[in-house]
Design a protein around this motif. Structure first.
Motif, PDB file in Angstrom:
ATOM      1  N   ASP A 173     -20.751  -4.109 -24.859  1.00  0.00           N
ATOM      2  CA  ASP A 173     -21.826  -4.846 -25.328  1.00  0.00           C
ATOM      3  C   ASP A 173     -21.169  -6.045 -26.222  1.00  0.00           C
ATOM      4  OD1 ASP A 173     -24.466  -3.806 -24.231  1.00  0.00           O
ATOM      5  OD2 ASP A 173     -23.563  -1.961 -25.178  1.00  0.00           O
ATOM      6  N   TYR A 174     -20.156  -6.032 -27.053  1.00  0.00           N
ATOM      7  CA  TYR A 174     -19.552  -6.898 -27.634  1.00  0.00           C
ATOM      8  C   TYR A 174     -18.218  -6.366 -27.952  1.00  0.00           C
ATOM      9  CZ  TYR A 174     -20.468  -4.893 -32.227  1.00  0.00           C
ATOM     10  OH  TYR A 174     -20.454  -3.998 -33.401  1.00  0.00           O
ATOM     11  N   LEU A 175     -17.102  -7.237 -28.351  1.00  0.00           N
ATOM     12  CA  LEU A 175     -15.740  -7.141 -28.323  1.00  0.00           C
ATOM     13  C   LEU A 175     -15.287  -7.748 -29.909  1.00  0.00           C
ATOM     14  CD1 LEU A 175     -13.127  -6.152 -27.239  1.00  0.00           C
ATOM     15  CD2 LEU A 175     -12.958  -8.568 -26.505  1.00  0.00           C
ATOM     16  N   VAL A 176     -14.628  -6.833 -30.666  1.00  0.00           N
ATOM     17  CA  VAL A 176     -13.991  -7.305 -31.921  1.00  0.00           C
ATOM     18  C   VAL A 176     -12.339  -7.428 -31.691  1.00  0.00           C
ATOM     19  CG1 VAL A 176     -13.679  -7.017 -34.343  1.00  0.00           C
ATOM     20  CG2 VAL A 176     -15.855  -6.169 -33.187  1.00  0.00           C
ATOM     21  N   VAL A 177     -12.004  -8.489 -31.894  1.00  0.00           N
ATOM     22  CA  VAL A 177     -10.612  -8.680 -31.792  1.00  0.00           C
ATOM     23  C   VAL A 177      -9.911  -9.027 -33.186  1.00  0.00           C
ATOM     24  CG1 VAL A 177      -8.803 -10.193 -30.604  1.00  0.00           C
ATOM     25  CG2 VAL A 177     -11.102  -9.686 -29.696  1.00  0.00           C
ATOM     26  N   HIS A 178      -9.077  -7.970 -33.573  1.00  0.00           N
ATOM     27  CA  HIS A 178      -8.342  -8.119 -34.833  1.00  0.00           C
ATOM     28  C   HIS A 178      -6.983  -9.093 -34.497  1.00  0.00           C
ATOM     29  CE1 HIS A 178      -6.778  -7.164 -38.829  1.00  0.00           C
ATOM     30  NE2 HIS A 178      -5.572  -7.329 -38.345  1.00  0.00           N
ATOM     31  N   GLY A 179      -6.684 -10.154 -35.174  1.00  0.00           N
ATOM     32  CA  GLY A 179      -5.679 -10.928 -34.802  1.00  0.00           C
ATOM     33  C   GLY A 179      -4.166 -10.685 -35.094  1.00  0.00           C
ATOM     34  N   ARG A 180      -3.875  -9.408 -35.086  1.00  0.00           N
ATOM     35  CA  ARG A 180      -2.536  -9.053 -35.389  1.00  0.00           C
ATOM     36  C   ARG A 180      -2.252  -7.635 -34.431  1.00  0.00           C
ATOM     37  NH1 ARG A 180      -4.753  -9.076 -40.694  1.00  0.00           N
ATOM     38  NH2 ARG A 180      -3.820 -10.712 -41.843  1.00  0.00           N
ATOM     39  N   CYS A 181      -0.991  -7.844 -34.191  1.00  0.00           N
ATOM     40  CA  CYS A 181      -0.190  -6.785 -33.359  1.00  0.00           C
ATOM     41  C   CYS A 181      -0.467  -5.335 -33.980  1.00  0.00           C
ATOM     42  CB  CYS A 181       1.114  -7.037 -32.717  1.00  0.00           C
ATOM     43  SG  CYS A 181       1.023  -8.573 -31.695  1.00  0.00           S
ATOM     44  N   LYS A 182      -0.020  -4.396 -33.765  1.00  0.00           N
ATOM     45  CA  LYS A 182      -0.183  -2.912 -34.181  1.00  0.00           C
ATOM     46  C   LYS A 182       1.260  -2.963 -35.323  1.00  0.00           C
ATOM     47  CE  LYS A 182       2.088  -0.407 -30.675  1.00  0.00           C
ATOM     48  NZ  LYS A 182       2.056   0.724 -29.754  1.00  0.00           N
ATOM     49  N   GLU A 183       1.970  -3.805 -34.963  1.00  0.00           N
ATOM     50  CA  GLU A 183       3.223  -3.520 -35.809  1.00  0.00           C
ATOM     51  C   GLU A 183       2.907  -4.210 -37.178  1.00  0.00           C
ATOM     52  OE1 GLU A 183       3.596  -4.864 -32.560  1.00  0.00           O
ATOM     53  OE2 GLU A 183       4.184  -2.839 -31.644  1.00  0.00           O
ATOM     54  N   GLN A 184       2.396  -5.470 -36.919  1.00  0.00           N
ATOM     55  CA  GLN A 184       2.023  -6.593 -38.266  1.00  0.00           C
ATOM     56  C   GLN A 184       1.211  -5.705 -39.261  1.00  0.00           C
ATOM     57  OE1 GLN A 184       0.672  -9.650 -35.495  1.00  0.00           O
ATOM     58  NE2 GLN A 184       2.087 -11.024 -36.706  1.00  0.00           N
ATOM     59  N   ARG A 185       1.350  -6.126 -40.498  1.00  0.00           N
ATOM     60  CA  ARG A 185       0.878  -5.792 -41.743  1.00  0.00           C
ATOM     61  C   ARG A 185      -0.105  -7.051 -42.114  1.00  0.00           C
ATOM     62  NH1 ARG A 185       1.207  -2.114 -39.318  1.00  0.00           N
ATOM     63  NH2 ARG A 185       2.448   0.009 -39.552  1.00  0.00           N
ATOM     64  N   SER A 186      -0.947  -6.590 -43.247  1.00  0.00           N
ATOM     65  CA  SER A 186      -1.801  -7.547 -43.566  1.00  0.00           C
ATOM     66  C   SER A 186      -1.313  -8.925 -44.128  1.00  0.00           C
ATOM     67  CB  SER A 186      -2.860  -6.756 -44.547  1.00  0.00           C
ATOM     68  OG  SER A 186      -2.168  -6.207 -45.697  1.00  0.00           O
ATOM     69  N   ARG A 187      -0.060  -8.791 -44.601  1.00  0.00           N
ATOM     70  CA  ARG A 187       0.445  -9.858 -45.253  1.00  0.00           C
ATOM     71  C   ARG A 187       0.819 -10.922 -44.507  1.00  0.00           C
ATOM     72  NH1 ARG A 187       4.368  -5.816 -45.515  1.00  0.00           N
ATOM     73  NH2 ARG A 187       6.278  -6.163 -44.285  1.00  0.00           N
ATOM     74  N   GLU A 188       0.740 -10.693 -43.167  1.00  0.00           N
ATOM     75  CA  GLU A 188       1.114 -11.704 -42.214  1.00  0.00           C
ATOM     76  C   GLU A 188      -0.299 -12.323 -41.656  1.00  0.00           C
ATOM     77  OE1 GLU A 188       4.309 -10.639 -39.058  1.00  0.00           O
ATOM     78  OE2 GLU A 188       3.955  -8.709 -40.050  1.00  0.00           O
ATOM     79  N   PRO A 189      -0.391 -13.747 -41.468  1.00  0.00           N
ATOM     80  CA  PRO A 189      -1.582 -14.192 -41.251  1.00  0.00           C
ATOM     81  C   PRO A 189      -1.721 -13.857 -39.773  1.00  0.00           C
ATOM     82  CG  PRO A 189       0.324 -15.647 -41.130  1.00  0.00           C
ATOM     83  CD  PRO A 189       0.637 -14.549 -41.822  1.00  0.00           C
ATOM     84  N   VAL A 190      -3.210 -13.841 -39.402  1.00  0.00           N
ATOM     85  CA  VAL A 190      -3.815 -13.538 -38.237  1.00  0.00           C
ATOM     86  C   VAL A 190      -3.359 -14.583 -37.167  1.00  0.00           C
ATOM     87  CG1 VAL A 190      -5.589 -12.084 -38.993  1.00  0.00           C
ATOM     88  CG2 VAL A 190      -5.986 -14.592 -38.648  1.00  0.00           C
ATOM     89  N   ASN A 191      -3.324 -14.211 -35.945  1.00  0.00           N
ATOM     90  CA  ASN A 191      -2.965 -15.157 -34.873  1.00  0.00           C
ATOM     91  C   ASN A 191      -4.380 -15.827 -34.239  1.00  0.00           C
ATOM     92  OD1 ASN A 191      -2.455 -16.436 -32.566  1.00  0.00           O
ATOM     93  ND2 ASN A 191      -0.556 -14.833 -31.986  1.00  0.00           N
ATOM     94  N   ILE A 192      -4.944 -16.884 -34.993  1.00  0.00           N
ATOM     95  CA  ILE A 192      -5.984 -17.428 -34.492  1.00  0.00           C
ATOM     96  C   ILE A 192      -6.157 -17.992 -33.047  1.00  0.00           C
ATOM     97  CG2 ILE A 192      -7.370 -19.611 -34.875  1.00  0.00           C
ATOM     98  CD1 ILE A 192      -7.685 -17.605 -37.131  1.00  0.00           C
ATOM     99  N   ASP A 193      -4.934 -18.527 -32.572  1.00  0.00           N
ATOM    100  CA  ASP A 193      -4.724 -18.860 -31.193  1.00  0.00           C
ATOM    101  C   ASP A 193      -5.046 -17.821 -30.259  1.00  0.00           C
ATOM    102  OD1 ASP A 193      -4.298 -21.461 -31.902  1.00  0.00           O
ATOM    103  OD2 ASP A 193      -1.905 -21.411 -31.737  1.00  0.00           O
ATOM    104  N   ALA A 194      -4.437 -16.382 -30.575  1.00  0.00           N
ATOM    105  CA  ALA A 194      -4.625 -15.493 -29.590  1.00  0.00           C
ATOM    106  C   ALA A 194      -6.280 -15.013 -29.747  1.00  0.00           C
ATOM    107  CB  ALA A 194      -3.906 -14.218 -30.255  1.00  0.00           C
ATOM    108  N   ILE A 195      -7.093 -15.008 -30.821  1.00  0.00           N
ATOM    109  CA  ILE A 195      -8.502 -14.747 -30.811  1.00  0.00           C
ATOM    110  C   ILE A 195      -9.127 -15.717 -30.021  1.00  0.00           C
ATOM    111  CG2 ILE A 195     -10.136 -14.662 -32.251  1.00  0.00           C
ATOM    112  CD1 ILE A 195      -8.498 -13.520 -34.499  1.00  0.00           C
ATOM    113  N   LYS A 196      -8.751 -16.983 -30.275  1.00  0.00           N
ATOM    114  CA  LYS A 196      -9.263 -18.191 -29.351  1.00  0.00           C
ATOM    115  C   LYS A 196      -9.249 -17.950 -27.761  1.00  0.00           C
ATOM    116  CE  LYS A 196      -8.932 -23.288 -28.684  1.00  0.00           C
ATOM    117  NZ  LYS A 196      -8.441 -24.430 -29.085  1.00  0.00           N
TER     118      LYS A 196
END
Length: 341
Positions: A173-196
Motif C-alpha cells: 500500500d506504500y513504500l518507504v525508501v531509506h536513501g543509503r545502501c546497507k553498507e553505509q552508516r548514518s554519517r554518510e549523507p542519503v542519496n537523494i537522487d536514488a530516492i527521487k
C-alpha cells in the motif's frame, strides 16, 4: 479496548488532496514504545511505528507478545513493523495484531549483521521475491490490512527500481525508501537522487502507491528540502525525532513541553527507567551542558531523575496549567534573576 482505526491509506489520500506531506515517526529498536509514540503524535506525527518486532518470536511466545507490543485505544495511526523472512510467519503475526493496529510493515533495511545473518532486515534486499511473497501472504490472510515495505537502496539503482516495482505489483500500500545502501552508516549523507528515481519510477506505474523518503530528516526544513528534491509523498524521521519529538511541529530542538509529556506518558503507561532517562538525555542534548547531562545520567531511578529536573527547572505536572506547552527550557535560576530584576 475500543479502538478507533485510522487507515494510513486515507492519511496519504487526504494529504495529497490538501497538498501537504505525510509526517512519519519511524521504527527505532527499544525507543518507539507507547510513551514515545504518544509524545510524537502530540507534535504532529501522522503515522507512528513500533520498534521492529521479530515475527517468529512474536507468534510463538506469549512473553514476547506481552513485552514487545503494548498499545491503547488512542495509539493510532499505528504501524507494527516486523523483522521476518517467512510468508507464513508474517501472515500469522499480522492476523494477531490486526485488531490493535492500522497496518504492518516489513523491515527490509536493518543493516545489523546479526539480523542479516538470520535472513531478515537488509538481507531481504537480495530476495525481492520473498518480500513479495510475504506481502501477498498478508493480503490473503488480512485483505483489509495496510501493508508497507521499508527498503534501502542498492549500488545499482536499476536493481532498486526493479525491487520497488515488484513490491508495488505484489500489493503493498506504500513504500518507504531509506536513501543509503546497507553498507553505509548514518554519517554518510542519503542519496537523494536514488530516492527521487524510485519516486518517479513508482509514480509512472498504473498502480502507483505513495513513496516515503527516509534519512537525514532533522527538521521540517530538511523535510521540505528532501520532498522538493525527490517528489516523495511523505517523510520519515527516526534519529531526528528521537532527539526532538516536537520536530514535526516546526521546533528546531525538543521543546520543554515534550520533556514534560514523555515523562508523563512514561509514568502513565510504563517504561523502564533507563529508557526514560535516555529519552530525556537525548531531548536535552542541545539545551543543557555536557556536565549537566553527565550528572543527569547518573540518576538511578525515576524519582531521582524527577528530583534532578525539579531542582533546576520548572517541571509541570499534568494537572498544572501550561503542562506540555512550554517551548524554552524554564531554568529556575533564570526565573530568579528575572524576578529580582
Amino acid at each position: 479496548m475500543t479502538r478507533t482505526k485510522i487507515d494510513p491509506r486515507t492519511i496519504f489520500s487526504d494529504a495529497k488532496t490538501e497538498g501537504r506531506l505525510v509526517y512519519i515517526a519511524g521504527p527505532m529498536v527499544r525507543y518507539s514504545k507507547l510513551p514515545f509514540r504518544a509524545t510524537v503524535r502530540h507534535f504532529g506525527a501522522d503515522i507512528v511505528y513500533t520498534p521492529m518486532i521479530l515475527a517468529r518470536e512474536f507468534i510463538r511466545s506469549q512473553y514476547a507478545r506481552d513485552t514487545d507490543f503494548t498499545t491503547n485505544d488512542s495509539d493510532s495511526c499505528l504501524i507494527v513493523q516486523f523483522g521476518v523472512n517467512s510468508p507464513e510467519d508474517l501472515a500469522r503475526a499480522a492476523e494477531m495484531v490486526e485488531p490493535y493496529c492500522d497496518g504492518i510493515g516489513i523491515n527490509c533495511g536493518c543493516p545489523i549483521k546479526d539480523q542479516i545473518s538470520q535472513g531478515i532486515g537488509a538481507a531481504l534486499m537480495e530476495q525481492p521475491e520473498k518480500v513479495c511473497a510475504m506481502i501477498r501472504a498478508v493480503k490473503e490472510r488480512c485483505p483489509n490490512l495496510c501493508v508497507e515495505a521499508k527498503i534501502r537502496i542498492h549500488r545499482d539503482i536499476n536493481k532498486t527500481l526493479r525491487m520497488a516495482e515488484s513490491i508495488v505489483n505484489a500489493g503493498a500500500d506504500y513504500l518507504v525508501v531509506h536513501g543509503r545502501c546497507k553498507e553505509q552508516r548514518s554519517r554518510e549523507p542519503v542519496n537523494i537522487d536514488a530516492i527521487k528515481a524510485v519516486c518517479q519510477h513508482v509514480r509512472a506505474m498504473s498502480n502507483a502507491i505513495p513513496v516515503v523518503a527516509n534519512g537525514d530528516v532533522f527538521s521540517v526544513e530538511d523535510a521540505a528540502r528532501i520532498a522538493q528534491a525527490t517528489g516523495c509523498d511523505g517523510l520519515m524521521a527516526a534519529r531526528g525525532i528521537l532527539e526532538n519529538p516536537s520536530l514535526f511541529s516546526g521546533a528546531n530542538k525538543a521543546t520543554w513541553g515534550s520533556v514534560e509529556l514523555i515523562l508523563h506518558y512514561s509514568s502513565a503507561y510504563g517504561l523502564p527507567f533507563r529508557l526514560v532517562q535516555h529519552h530525556v538525555s537525548e531531548m536535552l542534548t542541545h539545551s543543557i551542558t555536557r556536565a549537566e547531562r553527565k550528572s543527569m545520567n547518573e540518576t538511578s531511578n525515576l524519582q531521582e531523575l524527577l528530583d534532578w529536573l525539579d531542582e533546576r527547572f520548572v517541571l509541570l505536572r499534568p494537572y498544572e496549567k501550561g503542562f506540555g506547552e512550554a517551548i524554552d527550557l524554564p531554568r529556575k535560576c533564570d526565573l530568579n534573576v528575572s524576578t529580582s530584576s
